[in-house]
Design an enzyme around this catalytic site. Structure first.
Site, PDB file in Angstrom:
ATOM      1  N   LYS A 184      78.627  49.590  48.165  1.00 18.38           N
ATOM      2  CA  LYS A 184      77.954  48.319  47.914  1.00 18.38           C
ATOM      3  C   LYS A 184      77.948  48.002  46.419  1.00 18.38           C
ATOM      4  CE  LYS A 184      75.045  48.636  52.087  1.00 18.38           C
ATOM      5  NZ  LYS A 184      73.623  48.715  52.553  1.00 18.38           N
TER       6      LYS A 184
ATOM      7  N   TYR B  78      75.676  41.338  58.759  1.00 14.87           N
ATOM      8  CA  TYR B  78      74.270  41.697  58.923  1.00 14.87           C
ATOM      9  C   TYR B  78      73.560  40.729  59.879  1.00 14.87           C
ATOM     10  CZ  TYR B  78      74.688  45.222  55.239  1.00 14.87           C
ATOM     11  OH  TYR B  78      75.047  46.324  54.498  1.00 14.87           O
TER      12      TYR B  78
ATOM     13  N   ARG C  53      77.938  58.764  58.803  1.00 12.37           N
ATOM     14  CA  ARG C  53      76.509  58.413  58.833  1.00 12.37           C
ATOM     15  C   ARG C  53      75.672  59.617  58.367  1.00 12.37           C
ATOM     16  NH1 ARG C  53      74.804  53.003  59.461  1.00 12.37           N
ATOM     17  NH2 ARG C  53      72.809  53.908  60.051  1.00 12.37           N
TER      18      ARG C  53
ATOM     19  N   ASN D 264      70.962  50.647  48.488  1.00 12.74           N
ATOM     20  CA  ASN D 264      71.169  52.013  48.991  1.00 12.74           C
ATOM     21  C   ASN D 264      72.631  52.452  48.981  1.00 12.74           C
ATOM     22  OD1 ASN D 264      72.095  50.506  51.084  1.00 12.74           O
ATOM     23  ND2 ASN D 264      70.615  51.229  52.588  1.00 12.74           N
TER      24      ASN D 264
ATOM     25  N   HIS E 161      77.435  51.527  52.939  1.00 10.31           N
ATOM     26  CA  HIS E 161      77.383  51.121  54.346  1.00 10.31           C
ATOM     27  C   HIS E 161      78.370  51.972  55.128  1.00 10.31           C
ATOM     28  CE1 HIS E 161      77.705  48.755  58.019  1.00 10.31           C
ATOM     29  NE2 HIS E 161      79.004  48.960  57.912  1.00 10.31           N
TER      30      HIS E 161
ATOM     31  N   GLU F 139      84.045  45.869  62.497  1.00 10.44           N
ATOM     32  CA  GLU F 139      83.943  45.813  61.025  1.00 10.44           C
ATOM     33  C   GLU F 139      85.301  46.041  60.354  1.00 10.44           C
ATOM     34  OE1 GLU F 139      80.731  48.533  60.152  1.00 10.44           O
ATOM     35  OE2 GLU F 139      79.256  47.178  61.050  1.00 10.44           O
TER      36      GLU F 139
HETATM   37  P1  IDP Z   1      72.259  50.911  57.703  1.00  4.10           P
HETATM   38  O1  IDP Z   1      72.844  50.354  56.418  1.00  4.10           O
HETATM   39  O2  IDP Z   1      71.720  52.307  57.511  1.00  4.10           O
HETATM   40  O3  IDP Z   1      73.186  50.783  58.882  1.00  4.10           O
HETATM   41  P2  IDP Z   1      70.777  48.578  58.709  1.00  4.10           P
HETATM   42  O4  IDP Z   1      69.533  48.623  59.531  1.00  4.10           O
HETATM   43  O5  IDP Z   1      72.042  48.135  59.362  1.00  4.10           O
HETATM   44  O6  IDP Z   1      70.960  50.035  58.056  1.00  4.10           O
HETATM   45  O7  IDP Z   1      70.454  47.672  57.442  1.00  4.10           O
HETATM   46  C1  IDP Z   1      71.465  47.149  56.638  1.00  4.10           C
HETATM   47  C2  IDP Z   1      71.011  47.153  55.205  1.00  4.10           C
HETATM   48  O8  IDP Z   1      69.880  46.295  55.039  1.00  4.10           O
HETATM   49  C3  IDP Z   1      70.518  48.503  54.697  1.00  4.10           C
HETATM   50  O9  IDP Z   1      71.569  49.382  54.365  1.00  4.10           O
HETATM   51  C4  IDP Z   1      69.694  48.084  53.496  1.00  4.10           C
HETATM   52  O10 IDP Z   1      70.542  47.703  52.418  1.00  4.10           O
HETATM   53  C5  IDP Z   1      69.008  46.824  54.040  1.00  4.10           C
HETATM   54  N1  IDP Z   1      67.720  47.135  54.683  1.00  4.10           N
HETATM   55  C6  IDP Z   1      67.537  47.684  55.918  1.00  4.10           C
HETATM   56  N2  IDP Z   1      66.235  47.827  56.218  1.00  4.10           N
HETATM   57  C7  IDP Z   1      65.560  47.360  55.135  1.00  4.10           C
HETATM   58  C8  IDP Z   1      64.143  47.232  54.837  1.00  4.10           C
HETATM   59  O11 IDP Z   1      63.267  47.603  55.631  1.00  4.10           O
HETATM   60  N3  IDP Z   1      63.831  46.701  53.630  1.00  4.10           N
HETATM   61  C9  IDP Z   1      64.774  46.303  52.739  1.00  4.10           C
HETATM   62  N4  IDP Z   1      66.108  46.386  52.970  1.00  4.10           N
HETATM   63  C10 IDP Z   1      66.503  46.918  54.159  1.00  4.10           C
HETATM   64 MG    MG Z   2      73.831  49.094  59.859  1.00  2.00          MG
END
Ligand code: IDP
Ligand code: MG
Length: 134
Positions: free
Chosen positions: A11, A51, A87, A114, A117, A128
């Site tokens: 990212k 997303y 993962r 974070n 992805h 994807e």
């Molecule tokens: P993942 O990236 O672990 O698959 P997802 O639920 O698909 O998680 O969420 C996509 C992205 O959205 C996350 O990687 C993070 O950047 C952001 N995100 C997810 N949950 C939260 C939250 O509760 N607060 C703020 N950002 C979030």
């Molecule tokens: Mg995800």
């Protein structure tokens, strides 16, 4: 055991912080192969597709701004059980639960920012990879 392909995306914070080489090293050290890779700038439409499960969340505007904030480095990674394997290497979505040794555990302290992805299922990997590599 099945050889799988998964979509990995470093990212904008990973690119900005020059973590691309470090993260690719971890993926290669694990034994996975990088079969496609490119730097790209995302659009609002692509981010909304990618997303779609989150567009109604209160944090979506922050997530959208984050993903627009600079280039991302997209990869197709291949290896035995690579979807779940990546993962595991990434660490969980909630960065506060991410153990040291995982990519998020080692490089992230924020729920949104974070670093990485990775596709979460065979179906999402298929979609994807086509979304980002055609
Ligand atoms: P993942 O990236 O672990 O698959 P997802 O639920 O698909 O998680 O969420 C996509 C992205 O959205 C996350 O990687 C993070 O950047 C952001 N995100 C997810 N949950 C939260 C939250 O509760 N607060 C703020 N950002 C979030
Ligand atoms: Mg995800």
């Amino acid at each position: 055991m099945t050889v799988q392909q998964t979509y990995i995306m470093l990212k904008p914070d990973a690119v900005e912080r020059r973590l691309v080489g470090e993260i690719i090293s971890r993926i290669e050290d694990k034994g996975y192969s990088i079969i496609q890779a490119k730097l790209m700038t995302l659009t609002k439409d692509v981010i909304a597709d990618h997303y779609a499960h989150l567009t109604d969340q209160p944090f979506y505007p922050k997530l959208e701004n984050y993903m627009l904030s600079g280039p991302v480095f997209g990869l197709v990674v291949e290896g035995e059980e690579a979807i779940q394997g990546m993962r595991s290497m990434m660490g969980p979505t909630n960065v506060f639960d991410a153990n040291p040794g995982t990519i998020r555990g080692d490089f992230a302290t924020d729920l949104t920012y974070n670093v990485i992805h990775g596709s979460d299922s065979l179906e999402s990997a298929y979609i994807e990879i086509r979304r980002f590599f055609g």
